[in-house]
Design a protein around this motif. Sequence first.
Motif, PDB file in Angstrom:
ATOM      1  N   VAL A 215       0.842  -1.195   0.000  1.00 37.48           N
ATOM      2  CA  VAL A 215       0.000   0.000   0.000  1.00 37.48           C
ATOM      3  C   VAL A 215       0.878   1.247   0.000  1.00 37.48           C
ATOM      4  N   TYR A 216       0.474   2.241  -0.801  1.00 40.07           N
ATOM      5  CA  TYR A 216       1.203   3.508  -0.885  1.00 40.07           C
ATOM      6  C   TYR A 216       0.221   4.627  -0.540  1.00 40.07           C
ATOM      7  N   VAL A 217       0.358   5.156   0.666  1.00 40.83           N
ATOM      8  CA  VAL A 217      -0.537   6.202   1.162  1.00 40.83           C
ATOM      9  C   VAL A 217       0.137   7.554   0.962  1.00 40.83           C
ATOM     10  N   LEU A 218      -0.610   8.499   0.407  1.00 40.85           N
ATOM     11  CA  LEU A 218      -0.046   9.826   0.178  1.00 40.85           C
ATOM     12  C   LEU A 218      -1.105  10.894   0.311  1.00 40.85           C
ATOM     13  N   ARG A 219      -0.655  12.099   0.541  1.00 39.08           N
ATOM     14  CA  ARG A 219      -1.562  13.259   0.600  1.00 39.08           C
ATOM     15  C   ARG A 219      -1.712  13.823  -0.804  1.00 39.08           C
ATOM     16  N   SER A 220      -2.941  14.165  -1.139  1.00 34.00           N
ATOM     17  CA  SER A 220      -3.181  14.705  -2.477  1.00 34.00           C
ATOM     18  C   SER A 220      -3.021  16.222  -2.455  1.00 34.00           C
ATOM     19  N   ALA A 221      -2.179  16.693  -3.331  1.00 34.10           N
ATOM     20  CA  ALA A 221      -1.984  18.127  -3.502  1.00 34.10           C
ATOM     21  C   ALA A 221      -2.195  18.437  -4.980  1.00 34.10           C
ATOM     22  N   HIS A 222      -2.488  19.662  -5.269  1.00 36.43           N
ATOM     23  CA  HIS A 222      -2.718  20.071  -6.656  1.00 36.43           C
ATOM     24  C   HIS A 222      -1.390  20.415  -7.323  1.00 36.43           C
ATOM     25  N   ASP A 223      -0.475  19.477  -7.298  1.00 35.04           N
ATOM     26  CA  ASP A 223       0.831  19.712  -7.903  1.00 35.04           C
ATOM     27  C   ASP A 223       1.278  18.493  -8.698  1.00 35.04           C
ATOM     28  N   PHE A 224       2.354  18.668  -9.421  1.00 33.34           N
ATOM     29  CA  PHE A 224       2.847  17.594 -10.274  1.00 33.34           C
ATOM     30  C   PHE A 224       3.406  16.433  -9.466  1.00 33.34           C
ATOM     31  N   ASP A 225       3.940  16.714  -8.270  1.00 34.25           N
ATOM     32  CA  ASP A 225       4.484  15.641  -7.441  1.00 34.25           C
ATOM     33  C   ASP A 225       3.409  14.608  -7.108  1.00 34.25           C
ATOM     34  N   PHE A 226       2.208  15.077  -6.771  1.00 31.89           N
ATOM     35  CA  PHE A 226       1.133  14.131  -6.472  1.00 31.89           C
ATOM     36  C   PHE A 226       0.803  13.291  -7.705  1.00 31.89           C
ATOM     37  N   ILE A 227       0.672  13.933  -8.848  1.00 30.91           N
ATOM     38  CA  ILE A 227       0.338  13.214 -10.085  1.00 30.91           C
ATOM     39  C   ILE A 227       1.403  12.166 -10.388  1.00 30.91           C
ATOM     40  N   ILE A 228       2.651  12.542 -10.287  1.00 29.43           N
ATOM     41  CA  ILE A 228       3.761  11.616 -10.554  1.00 29.43           C
ATOM     42  C   ILE A 228       3.721  10.453  -9.567  1.00 29.43           C
ATOM     43  N   ASP A 229       3.568  10.755  -8.282  1.00 32.51           N
ATOM     44  CA  ASP A 229       3.513   9.699  -7.266  1.00 32.51           C
ATOM     45  C   ASP A 229       2.336   8.754  -7.494  1.00 32.51           C
ATOM     46  N   TYR A 230       1.185   9.306  -7.853  1.00 37.27           N
ATOM     47  CA  TYR A 230      -0.016   8.495  -8.072  1.00 37.27           C
ATOM     48  C   TYR A 230       0.239   7.444  -9.155  1.00 37.27           C
ATOM     49  N   PHE A 231       0.730   7.893 -10.306  1.00 40.73           N
ATOM     50  CA  PHE A 231       0.966   6.953 -11.404  1.00 40.73           C
ATOM     51  C   PHE A 231       2.187   6.063 -11.150  1.00 40.73           C
ATOM     52  N   ALA A 232       3.208   6.601 -10.502  1.00 42.28           N
ATOM     53  CA  ALA A 232       4.415   5.818 -10.209  1.00 42.28           C
ATOM     54  C   ALA A 232       4.100   4.675  -9.251  1.00 42.28           C
ATOM     55  N   ALA A 233       3.278   4.943  -8.255  1.00 43.82           N
ATOM     56  CA  ALA A 233       2.911   3.878  -7.313  1.00 43.82           C
ATOM     57  C   ALA A 233       2.149   2.774  -8.030  1.00 43.82           C
ATOM     58  N   HIS A 234       1.262   3.140  -8.944  1.00 50.58           N
ATOM     59  CA  HIS A 234       0.570   2.121  -9.750  1.00 50.58           C
ATOM     60  C   HIS A 234       1.577   1.318 -10.569  1.00 50.58           C
ATOM     61  N   LYS A 235       2.488   2.018 -11.229  1.00 50.34           N
ATOM     62  CA  LYS A 235       3.487   1.343 -12.057  1.00 50.34           C
ATOM     63  C   LYS A 235       4.339   0.401 -11.215  1.00 50.34           C
ATOM     64  N   ALA A 236       4.582   0.754  -9.966  1.00 50.42           N
ATOM     65  CA  ALA A 236       5.384  -0.067  -9.062  1.00 50.42           C
ATOM     66  C   ALA A 236       4.573  -1.217  -8.459  1.00 50.42           C
ATOM     67  N   GLY A 237       3.293  -1.318  -8.841  1.00 49.29           N
ATOM     68  CA  GLY A 237       2.458  -2.413  -8.355  1.00 49.29           C
ATOM     69  C   GLY A 237       1.846  -2.193  -6.987  1.00 49.29           C
ATOM     70  N   LYS A 238       1.795  -0.959  -6.554  1.00 48.26           N
ATOM     71  CA  LYS A 238       1.247  -0.638  -5.240  1.00 48.26           C
ATOM     72  C   LYS A 238      -0.246  -0.298  -5.340  1.00 48.26           C
ATOM     73  N   VAL A 239      -0.940  -0.468  -4.221  1.00 43.24           N
ATOM     74  CA  VAL A 239      -2.306   0.008  -4.071  1.00 43.24           C
ATOM     75  C   VAL A 239      -2.194   1.442  -3.569  1.00 43.24           C
ATOM     76  N   VAL A 240      -2.772   2.388  -4.309  1.00 37.71           N
ATOM     77  CA  VAL A 240      -2.638   3.804  -3.976  1.00 37.71           C
ATOM     78  C   VAL A 240      -3.804   4.242  -3.092  1.00 37.71           C
ATOM     79  N   VAL A 241      -3.462   4.914  -2.010  1.00 38.78           N
ATOM     80  CA  VAL A 241      -4.455   5.450  -1.082  1.00 38.78           C
ATOM     81  C   VAL A 241      -4.228   6.959  -1.003  1.00 38.78           C
ATOM     82  N   PRO A 242      -4.887   7.727  -1.884  1.00 37.47           N
ATOM     83  CA  PRO A 242      -4.733   9.189  -1.824  1.00 37.47           C
ATOM     84  C   PRO A 242      -5.661   9.769  -0.756  1.00 37.47           C
TER      85      PRO A 242
END
Length: 188
Positions: A51-78
């Motif tokens: 599981v990859y838990v992260l805070r959602s912000a209106h920035d590119f870092d959140f977008i990158i982390d969201y898709f990167a965690a999926h690519k890494a095979g993680k379950v994303v919890v924004p």
Amino acid sequence: MNRLEDYLREHAQSSPQRIAFQNSDGILTYSELWTAVCERASEIESETSRVYVLRSAHDFDFIIDYFAAHKAGKVVVPLEKDLPDAQFQGILELTSQADMPGDVTDILFTTGTTGKQKGTMISQGIIICDAENLIDAQGFSSDLTFIITGPLNHIGSLSKIWPSIIVGASIYIMDGLKDLPAFFKVVK
């Protein structure tokens, strides 16, 4: 079935300079986004939790982390960007210990306005089906620039990102509608 990250890769190869995301700070092309997602995914892959838990912000870092965690095979919890630390830690512990089906891609939590926060498990299949339905029903196309003003941990916002990525559209992310002149400047 393709995953969202497969579409990102395809657009990065076929239309590398097309704008994927933009905000008041700048732009991120599909090529730049894919490169950043791949780099970040290689870091996330080494993390032991599924599981990859992260805070959602209106920035590119959140977008990158969201898709990167999926690519890494993680379950994303924004989660909400302003969620108190105690609640964040509680959800982190809860989701890290949860026994969830293998096809779960995202867990989206309610804000708890009607009681205790609740998590909903979403599969990649549901994400793709939801996106395809919106593409057909609302006419998403690569010519579209979709403006998202809502919280990025919410299904209402994520469900507009998903079809936009599939068709190779551009997404403009704004942190709410606090600045109406800025919104209308984007709409032009």
